[in-house]
Design an enzyme around this catalytic site. Structure first.
Site, PDB file in Angstrom:
ATOM      1  N   ASN A  38       0.840  -1.213   0.000  1.00 33.35           N
ATOM      2  CA  ASN A  38       0.000   0.000   0.000  1.00 33.35           C
ATOM      3  C   ASN A  38       0.878   1.266   0.000  1.00 33.35           C
ATOM      4  O   ASN A  38       0.362   2.373   0.112  1.00 33.35           O
ATOM      5  CB  ASN A  38      -0.978   0.012   1.192  1.00 33.35           C
ATOM      6  CG  ASN A  38      -0.283   0.198   2.518  1.00 33.35           C
ATOM      7  OD1 ASN A  38       0.951   0.200   2.590  1.00 33.35           O
ATOM      8  ND2 ASN A  38      -1.044   0.343   3.586  1.00 33.35           N
ATOM      9  N   TYR A 150       3.838  -2.580  17.804  1.00 40.51           N
ATOM     10  CA  TYR A 150       4.569  -3.444  16.866  1.00 40.51           C
ATOM     11  C   TYR A 150       4.784  -4.824  17.489  1.00 40.51           C
ATOM     12  O   TYR A 150       4.502  -5.848  16.875  1.00 40.51           O
ATOM     13  CB  TYR A 150       5.912  -2.789  16.542  1.00 40.51           C
ATOM     14  CG  TYR A 150       6.754  -3.518  15.525  1.00 40.51           C
ATOM     15  CD1 TYR A 150       6.300  -3.701  14.223  1.00 40.51           C
ATOM     16  CD2 TYR A 150       8.024  -3.994  15.849  1.00 40.51           C
ATOM     17  CE1 TYR A 150       7.088  -4.350  13.272  1.00 40.51           C
ATOM     18  CE2 TYR A 150       8.820  -4.638  14.910  1.00 40.51           C
ATOM     19  CZ  TYR A 150       8.347  -4.808  13.628  1.00 40.51           C
ATOM     20  OH  TYR A 150       9.135  -5.451  12.689  1.00 40.51           O
TER      21      TYR A 150
END
Ligand code: UDP
Length: 324
Positions: A38, A150
């Site tokens: 993306n 994360y």
């Protein structure tokens, strides 16, 4: 021309630093490669040179339904911000691609009966209490700290991957990737090596966080890609550490960069970010024995190769700003 025996790999995050090197590696082996990205932290520039080969880029957000026509032999799931600077700026996207994106990528692998490889990370060990880190260490992660977005996304991704392996018998692999560097890292990436290299080449102070006594172990990209390809073709379903066990303090890394670049920059200190791991070094016994793999490129050699790419891109940036 399409051959029936030609392998087809899909690399999510294929326009990122690791992903683009993987795409190139498989193309060089005669495979067909589809890159899904993306472009949130990756860039088409990283794969521009691959465009006339058996290579396709699909601009797509992985958290939506993924459709790929035809056979897919391998899916390598690398989509995610990976630099602390990026995942602190994109916390929700990081959590979404690690959770929803991993679910979609696993769903595609199940539909196509593909071999699936998850790019996990040494961050699953958090600020480790066990050193060096072996795969059977469960980690020390602060789930609600800034890095938690994360670390927990990747821990969830590992859990989801094992669930697809156990429940659906999917042929999955999990690579726990330790700090890796090399050509094509963004100049503004924010991680230690690209930041120090750029600073050294531009004559700016190298910004060492804290006292610089925290350690990391840096692996050159070509070594990592070789390890990943061996893992992909192995029968290891449990996580495998991939990284270079040569451990350095961050200060030593900065000093080596000054030496290799011949820079007269100085070192200055900035505050240590919250939850910054104090030590990190992979135990790669498993990769050595099961994959017959270990890194070959030493730190200075890897830095020299990375520096050439950084010098080229910095001079392009200077030329284009002089023109405008
Ligand atoms: N670091 C630093 N200066 C920088 C960037 C990073 O001293 O400009 C330190 C950071 O605090 C950490 C180590 O270098 O201790 C490696 O950081 P990096 O962002 O490369 O990755 P991490 O291993 O923390 O994910």
């Amino acid at each position: 021309m399409k051959r029936n025996d030609q392998k087809h790999a899909c690399v999510t995050g294929g326009a990122g630093f690791l992903g683009s090197h993987l795409c190139e590696f498989f193309l060089d082996r005669g495979w067909r490669v589809t890159c899904i990205d993306n472009f949130s932290t990756g860039t088409p520039d990283n794969v521009f040179h691959l465009q006339n080969r058996d290579f396709e880029i699909i601009h797509m957000d992985l958290t939506n339904y993924i459709y790929i026509s035809g056979r897919v032999d391998f899916i390598l799931h690398f989509a995610s911000p990976a630099s602390p600077r990026d995942y602190l700026e994109l916390p929700i996207q990081t959590l979404k691609v690690g959770s929803l994106g991993t679910h979609k990528a696993l769903g595609l692998a199940r539909a196509k009966n593909s071999v699936f490889l998850l790019a996990s990370t040494s961050e699953v060990y958090g600020d480790p209490l066990s050193h060096p880190q072996r795969e059977d260490y469960w980690g020390n992660v602060n789930p609600i700290g800034p890095r938690g977005v994360y670390d927990e996304a990747k821990r969830f991704a590992e859990a989801m991957t094992m669930a697809y392996h156990r429940t659906h018998g999917l042929n999955t692999k999990i690579a726990r990737i330790f700090n890796t560097y090399g050509p094509r890292m963004r100049l503004e990436d924010g991680r230690a090596i690209p930041t120090f290299l750029k600073q050294a080449l531009q004559g700016e102070d190298l910004t060492v966080y804290g006292d610089g006594k925290q350690t990391r172990s840096f692996c050159f990209i070509t070594d990592l890609v070789e390890g990943l390809s061996r893992l992909l073709l192995s029968d290891c379903h449990n996580p495998v550490n991939l990284g270079n066990p040569e451990e350095l303090t961050v200060l030593q890394a900065a000093e080596t960069i000054l030496k290799v670049t011949g820079s007269r920059s100085r070192i200055s200190h900035l505050p240590l970010p919250e939850d910054d791991p104090k030590v990190r070094q992979p135990d790669i016994t498993l990769a050595r024995t099961r994959l017959k793999w270990e890194p070959k490129i030493g730190f200075e050699e890897g830095l020299r190769r990375t520096m050439i790419d950084f010098q080229n891109r910095l001079s392009e940036t200077e030329e284009s700003s002089a023109r405008s």
